[in-house]
Enzyme design. Structure first.
Site, mmCIF file in Angstrom:
data_model
loop_
_atom_site.group_PDB
_atom_site.id
_atom_site.type_symbol
_atom_site.label_atom_id
_atom_site.label_comp_id
_atom_site.label_asym_id
_atom_site.label_seq_id
_atom_site.Cartn_x
_atom_site.Cartn_y
_atom_site.Cartn_z
ATOM 1 N N ASP A 147 0.842 -1.191 0.000
ATOM 2 C CA ASP A 147 0.000 0.000 0.000
ATOM 3 C C ASP A 147 0.876 1.240 0.000
ATOM 4 O O ASP A 147 1.611 1.496 0.957
ATOM 5 C CB ASP A 147 -0.903 -0.016 1.234
ATOM 6 C CG ASP A 147 -1.891 1.145 1.261
ATOM 7 O OD1 ASP A 147 -2.013 1.851 0.248
ATOM 8 O OD2 ASP A 147 -2.527 1.349 2.302
ATOM 9 N N ASP A 179 -1.476 6.412 -6.053
ATOM 10 C CA ASP A 179 -1.923 5.319 -5.183
ATOM 11 C C ASP A 179 -2.036 4.018 -5.962
ATOM 12 O O ASP A 179 -2.812 3.914 -6.918
ATOM 13 C CB ASP A 179 -3.273 5.670 -4.558
ATOM 14 C CG ASP A 179 -3.775 4.583 -3.619
ATOM 15 O OD1 ASP A 179 -2.942 3.830 -3.067
ATOM 16 O OD2 ASP A 179 -5.000 4.470 -3.437
#
Length: 454
Positions: free
Chosen positions: A125, A340
């Site tokens: 992440d 992201d």
């Protein structure tokens, strides 16, 4: 003060005119961007060494990432869109529309870690900083915080190892990813190995309880963001997440740098059509960028969540592209974008998202039940590029039409361009697949290499 600023930010339903004033230096040698987000100031991360784009660094320390398939009933809540939506709703806003529905189809990538010699498969992440794994005695909670069967959290196998020594006394771990997904547990130390690099005595978390919507494969998360986003708190009350009790610590990637184990950057190269990719730790993974054009842009500091430290320390990987080009139109503007790896789509300002989707042949239609745009599955996408510096990074038509997400009633397919409401905006996998992205902590820049054809 932050609440006032945040509410001003949330009140925006559509951004105003593009930026006309340039970035300007401050007395501290930093650069402040005066953006079209009222009440917000974005500061450049202060570089420590000059930027050298000519130095393409190859490293042996790299690892493969593999996309985790969607499980029935599971939702993808680790996307930054979900996190920002939750912040907005917590402060009286509406957040991204129907983000839970969108995230049901968002992407996640898994990687293998070794913790005190034990293997653990975790989600990687780029928008969080903590590394944690599910402990053997994990309690699965429902949204009302009542205990339910462990299989309801859709975790992979529990981690069977232990901390080196006892947990850190009088501290706890607690994180909220978005839309109600939470994890709490204890903090301690383990020898952590990633890509054949071992950090002895790395602080990580062991999850004891939480509300989770997993994938039946992964058992935790590896965060690559900055220390300001870590989630350690004083005391033993799992519900206490007051920023005044926050205890920032050195996450895994930061420890690798501070311990002198790697050069201070990481690089990600996603592969189209294979649901895999490579991440280089301390350099460039073995991908060919010899024919690529390259550009760079500074990492910016912005307080986008309710955590004061992020107002003066780097947190998310935030950039401001020079502009957006679509069809025969171009827009010279400066909006903040988060990079992201856990977000599938590209989220643009509403008017711009509408304009780009209108360029599909046939034009895309907004479907309220998804909160995104859909068009014919054999539609022709428009030209679309993100300008960084003086270089245009073209997004392949293959990434502008998501044929994996089809509305069963209309038979239409989802486009790769969505509305980000009042922001901040996101460059997700639809963009990242078309570049090799190298995050250089030392220079305070992110370098992009074109990756259109492979």
């Amino acid at each position: 003060m932050f609440l006032v600023i945040l509410l001003s930010f949330l009140a925006i339903t559509c951004l105003g005119s593009p930026l006309t004033s340039p970035a300007y230096p401050t007395a501290l040698g930093e650069v402040v961007h005066s953006l079209s987000l009222p009440g917000f100031q974005f500061r450049r991360v202060k570089p420590t060494t000059p930027l050298d784009l000519a130095a393409v660094k190859k490293v042996q320390n790299h690892f493969k990432i593999s996309q985790v398939t969607h499980q029935e009933g599971g939702k993808r809540h680790r996307s930054v869109t979900s996190r920002f939506a939750q912040v907005q709703r917590d402060n009286g806003g509406f957040g991204y529309e129907n983000i839970t529905v969108v995230n049901a189809y968002a992407a996640e990538y898994a990687v293998e870690l070794f913790l005190n010699g034990h293997s653990a498969t975790v989600v990687i992440d780029t928008a969080s900083a903590d590394t944690w794994v599910k402990g053997a005695n994990f309690t699965c909670l429902n949204p009302s915080n009542h205990t339910q069967g462990e299989d309801s959290c859709w975790f992979g196998p529990s981690f069977q190892g232990n901390f080196t020594g006892n947990p850190i006394p009088d501290q706890h771990f607690a994180i909220k990813y978005g839309d109600g997904e939470t994890i709490q547990g204890r903090l301690g130390y383990m020898d952590v190995q990633l890509a054949n690099i071992t950090v002895p005595g790395q602080e990580i978390a062991m999850a004891n309880q939480g509300i989770w919507h997993g994938n039946n494969i992964t058992s935790g998360v590896l965060g690559l963001a900055y220390p300001s986003l870590t989630s350690a708190f004083l005391g033993n009350d799992f519900e206490d997440t007051s920023q005044f009790n926050s205890v920032p610590y050195s996450p895994l990637f930061t420890s690798m740098i501070s311990d002198g184990l790697i050069e201070p950057y990481w690089t990600i190269a996603m592969e189209r059509n294979s649901s895999t990719g490579l991440v280089g730790i301390g350099g460039m993974p073995p991908v060919d960028v010899s024919a690529s054009h390259v550009a760079s842009t500074p990492i910016l500091i912005a307080n986008l969540i309710q955590k004061d430290i992020t107002a003066y320390e780097p947190s998310f990987y935030t950039i401001v592209p020079s502009g957006i080009k679509y069809g025969s139109s171009s827009m010279v503007s400066q909006y903040p974008f988060i990079l992201d790896s856990g977000t599938t789509l590209i989220y643009l300002p509403p008017d711009l998202a509408e304009a780009v989707n209108a360029q599909f042949q046939p034009p895309a239609t907004y479907l309220w039940q998804y909160g995104t745009y859909f068009t014919d599955c054999d539609a022709i996408p428009p030209f679309f590029a993100v300008t960084i510096g003086n270089s245009d990074f073209i997004v392949s038509p293959k990434d502008l039409l998501n044929r994996q997400v089809k509305d069963p009633l209309t038979g239409l397919c989802q486009t790769g361009i969505a509305s980000g409401g009042s922001g901040p905006y996101v460059l997700g996998i639809a963009f990242l697949t078309n570049v090799v992205m190298s995050v250089n902590i030392d220079t305070g820049y992110i370098e992009f290499y074109s990756h259109e054809f492979y």
